[in-house]
Scaffold this motif. Structure first.
Motif, PDB file in Angstrom:
ATOM      1  N   SER A  72      32.836  40.190  37.929  1.00  0.00           N
ATOM      2  CA  SER A  72      32.073  38.927  37.836  1.00  0.00           C
ATOM      3  C   SER A  72      30.623  39.167  38.227  1.00  0.00           C
ATOM      4  O   SER A  72      30.274  40.209  38.808  1.00  0.00           O
ATOM      5  CB  SER A  72      32.684  37.859  38.758  1.00  0.00           C
ATOM      6  OG  SER A  72      34.028  37.622  38.417  1.00  0.00           O
ATOM      7  N   GLU A 120      28.791  33.729  39.695  1.00  0.00           N
ATOM      8  CA  GLU A 120      30.118  33.253  39.333  1.00  0.00           C
ATOM      9  C   GLU A 120      31.079  33.245  40.516  1.00  0.00           C
ATOM     10  O   GLU A 120      32.245  32.926  40.351  1.00  0.00           O
ATOM     11  CB  GLU A 120      30.709  34.140  38.215  1.00  0.00           C
ATOM     12  CG  GLU A 120      29.935  34.047  36.922  1.00  0.00           C
ATOM     13  CD  GLU A 120      30.470  34.998  35.866  1.00  0.00           C
ATOM     14  OE1 GLU A 120      30.107  34.864  34.699  1.00  0.00           O
ATOM     15  OE2 GLU A 120      31.284  35.904  36.235  1.00  0.00           O
ATOM     16  N   LYS A 159      36.168  33.431  43.169  1.00  0.00           N
ATOM     17  CA  LYS A 159      35.658  33.247  41.821  1.00  0.00           C
ATOM     18  C   LYS A 159      35.688  31.761  41.463  1.00  0.00           C
ATOM     19  O   LYS A 159      36.703  31.077  41.671  1.00  0.00           O
ATOM     20  CB  LYS A 159      36.512  34.045  40.831  1.00  0.00           C
ATOM     21  CG  LYS A 159      35.872  34.205  39.470  1.00  0.00           C
ATOM     22  CD  LYS A 159      36.658  35.200  38.636  1.00  0.00           C
ATOM     23  CE  LYS A 159      35.968  35.431  37.302  1.00  0.00           C
ATOM     24  NZ  LYS A 159      36.685  36.422  36.471  1.00  0.00           N
ATOM     25  N   GLU A 200      36.081  29.131  38.883  1.00  0.00           N
ATOM     26  CA  GLU A 200      36.561  28.944  37.516  1.00  0.00           C
ATOM     27  C   GLU A 200      37.651  27.881  37.512  1.00  0.00           C
ATOM     28  O   GLU A 200      38.239  27.548  38.537  1.00  0.00           O
ATOM     29  CB  GLU A 200      37.111  30.247  36.955  1.00  0.00           C
ATOM     30  CG  GLU A 200      38.258  30.810  37.754  1.00  0.00           C
ATOM     31  CD  GLU A 200      38.770  32.113  37.166  1.00  0.00           C
ATOM     32  OE1 GLU A 200      39.790  32.590  37.660  1.00  0.00           O
ATOM     33  OE2 GLU A 200      38.155  32.624  36.212  1.00  0.00           O
TER      34      GLU A 200
END
Length: 677
Positions: free
Chosen positions: A25, A29, A56, A58
């Motif tokens: 990453s 991010e 992370k 996401e």
């Protein structure tokens, strides 16, 4: 939030960089949480790394992959158990049945390391080393397989007597993935499984045999064993027939011609009973003493290719008849024409048979009788007195003493009592040649070492700059003789002096020639033609030829036996046995085996085939020396302090008394003492 990992580094930046690499990453991010800053101490003692937590950013997705996670049935009755199991597997991966299963969690993702022999595909791409598994990753395991074909061939040995099938069975190699229990980190390990596959066919073997023209002697059992072989091996699948070798003609003796007399019997009180001595073999006129047999031809053999193998040719024996014998019945039987002792000598296929005359001298050999010289056997019922000489072509037997006399026989000497201050010789050689040959053997070893030293020196850069044309190797040989090869100087000088004292009429010219060349090469004060490597090599070659010729001319059948010897010189080209009290201050040379059943005190003995001495040395310090060639041994019942044993070039002096001991050389050329119980 998404995947979370803990990362370490020397500092905060390095820890973040490592974590980003694992998550694959970018910095924007992930969310970074510093757990521990780095601390440093002097000499790095007590230092701590930086630790960060990377999460992370996401959206969560439902897990899907080529290998799905294990499904657990759900009923109202076991929902709690299922939830507990799912919590236990959260964030872990495992292997079962060669398939990978995993269950990730928002706070922990399993990691997998790929071991040897395993190919892991993650989302269709090969993985090397360690990888992090996230939701939706598709994982596939692949293992390699290798097939090795069966190898075989048929060869013939040199004589074509055997057809040998060499086979190396084939195999299939495959790797099987080992199961792994659920864990946050697992390693994919593979076990190698080998399946032997021997594809050898009977039909193929027969076709190969036909192509090699192998037509007989098949061993079908061996072929079947080769077809079932599970490891490399050789199988003889066809055999020829060896030829049966014949036999040359030979002479069969019908009488015992062993001229060696049995020693006298020792009584319980220590005295000797000479009545127990066996007589020399003798025959009467008309007695068959030998039968001549014709050669027996051999039987041919056959190869596996049906070619004949002829046996070695055979030849008849050539019988040469001498005095006192004749042949009858077409030369198949040898008969005595007169009384006497038959003599049988064979060299190769030549056989000589004759009768030896016998002279019996009653009483002593002294001034009144004169010296005795006879072409046959001699028996003397008395003694041989001062200054007298007895010489014979055959055996000499003296029933009493030999005092300051010379006894010479070309076969054997047997003295029933004592030898004092005398020279005793038996065999085809003589004492002087024996002494010179012994010195030559020592000189030969030194010259070999000198040649080797000279070659090393002249090849060195320092010596290459020296001009050898004017003086040759003279300065170098002189230098070596003065320092490294002083023993060669001593031995060479002794050889030259022995030759000079002997008188030229007693020696063959070859001994004299070597003495002159030793003088010129090693003791000259000016350069000459012998001071070169070529001449040194030629000198060494001639020394070896002389010692070999001397060894070949020695008659191993000769022997000497006596009861006791004092201050005497004893030479024999065969065995020497002293069966009585022993020998004192004697010089003994035996080209056979030396057996002293009593005491050897003082003097020197050389025994080419080894020695057995009941007692050696003295308490008074008289030097006793026993010498044998390399490879032979000396055995003692008792050996006293100060006794010297030499085997080859290696000497050993006993520092204390030993009993029942054997002196031998080990593989490094060092003398060792082998004590017998």
């Amino acid at each position: 939030m998404g995947q979370t990992i803990i990362s370490k580094g020397k500092n905060i930046d390095e820890a973040i960089h490592v974590g980003l690499a694992i998550l694959q990453s970018k910095r924007e991010e992930v969310h970074v949480e510093i757990i521990q800053k780095e601390t440093r101490r002097i000499w790095f003692i007590g230092s701590q790394p930086a630790i960060v937590k990377l999460t992370k950013i996401e959206r969560q997705t439902e897990s899907s992959g080529a290998v799905k996670e294990e499904k657990f049935g759900s009923t109202n009755a076991n929902e709690a158990q299922i939830k507990a199991t799912e919590d236990h597997l959260s964030g872990k991966a495992w292997v079962r049945g060669e398939k990978i299963f995993y269950r990730s969690s928002p706070l922990c993702y399993p990691t997998i390391t790929v071991g040897q022999g395993v190919l892991l595909l993650k989302n269709g791409h090969p993985v090397a080393g360690t990888t992090v598994v996230t939701e939706g990753d598709q994982l596939e395991i692949q293992t390699t397989e290798e097939t090795v074909e069966t190898k075989w061939d048929i060869v013939l040995d040199e004589d074509k007597l055997h057809a040998i099938l060499h086979i190396e069975p084939g195999m299939k190699k495959r790797f099987r993935i080992k199961d792994a229990s659920p864990d946050y980190h697992i390693e994919l390990k593979a076990e190698q499984h080998i399946e032997i596959q021997n594809t050898l066919e009977y039909k193929s073997v027969l076709q190969k045999l036909k192509s090699l023209n192998i037509v007989q002697g098949f061993d079908f059992t061996a072929m079947a064993e080769a077809a079932k072989a599970t490891k490399p091996g050789d199988f003889v699948i066809a055999r020829g027939v060896k030829p049966q070798q014949g036999k040359n003609g030979w002479v069969e003796l019908t009488v015992n011609l062993d001229s060696k007399q049995a020693g006298p019997k020792l009584r319980e009180d220590g005295t000797v009973d000479f009545r127990e001595v066996n007589n020399i073999p003798s025959v009467h006129p008309g007695q068959v003493i030998a039968i001549v047999h014709p050669p027996i031809p051999g039987v041919p053999g056959v190869t596996v290719t049906n070619e004949p193998i002829l046996p070695k040719p055979v030849h008849p024996v050539a019988v040469h008849l001498g005095k006192g014998v004749t042949a009858i019945e077409n030369g198949t039987k040898i008969v005595a024409l007169a009384s006497g002792r038959p003599v049988f000598r064979q060299q190769g296929l030549d056989v000589h048979i004759f009768m030896m005359d016998k002279l019996t001298h009653q009483g002593d050999v002294d001034l009144s009788s004169g010296n005795i010289r006879f072409h046959g056997d001699v028996d003397i019922t008395g003694s041989v007195e001062d200054g007298m000489s007895v010489e014979a072509e055959g055996n000499i037997t003296i029933f009493q003493n030999v005092t300051r006399a010379t006894i010479t026989s070309k076969q054997a000497v047997f003295i029933r009592q004592n030898v004092i201050g005398s020279i005793i010789s038996a065999g085809t050689g003589h004492i002087l040649a024996s002494e010179l040959a012994h010195l030559l053997m020592t000189i030969e070893e030194y010259i070999e070492r000198m040649i080797s030293s000279i070659k090393q020196l002249v090849s060195s850069p320092a010596f290459k700059r020296i001009d050898w044309k004017q003086n040759g190797l003279f300065p170098l040989i002189k230098l070596l003789m003065d320092h490294k090869f002083r023993s060669l100087a001593v031995t060479g000088q002794k050889y030259i002096e022995t030759v000079r004292k002997s008188g030229r009429q007693q020696l063959h010219p070859v001994w004299l020639d070597l003495a002159e060349r030793f003088q010129l090469c090693f003791f000259s004060s000016i350069p000459n033609e012998l001071h070169s490597l070529e001449q040194l090599a030629k000198l060494l070659e001639d020394i070896k030829a002389t010692t070999k010729q001397y060894a070949d001319t020695n008659d191993g059948d000769s022997y000497i036996e006596m009861a006791y010897a004092l201050n005497s010189t004893i030479y024999c080209s065969g065995d020497i046995t002293v069966f009585g009290q022993g020998c004192y201050n004697c010089t003994i040379h035996s080209n056979g085996f030396l057996d002293i059943k009593g005491t050897m005190r003082g003097g020197c003995a050389y025994a080419r085939k080894g020695a057995l001495i009941q007692e050696a040395g003295s308490d008074s310090g008289v030097v006793t020396r026993i010498v044998v060639p390399h490879g032979q041994t000396v055995k003692f019942g008792v050996v006293k302090e100060g006794t010297i044993v030499q085997i080859g070039k290696t000497s050993y002096t006993f520092q204390k008394e030993h009993r029942q001991i054997e002196v031998v050389l080990d593989e490094n050329g060092q003398i060792i003492l082998d004590e017998k119980s």
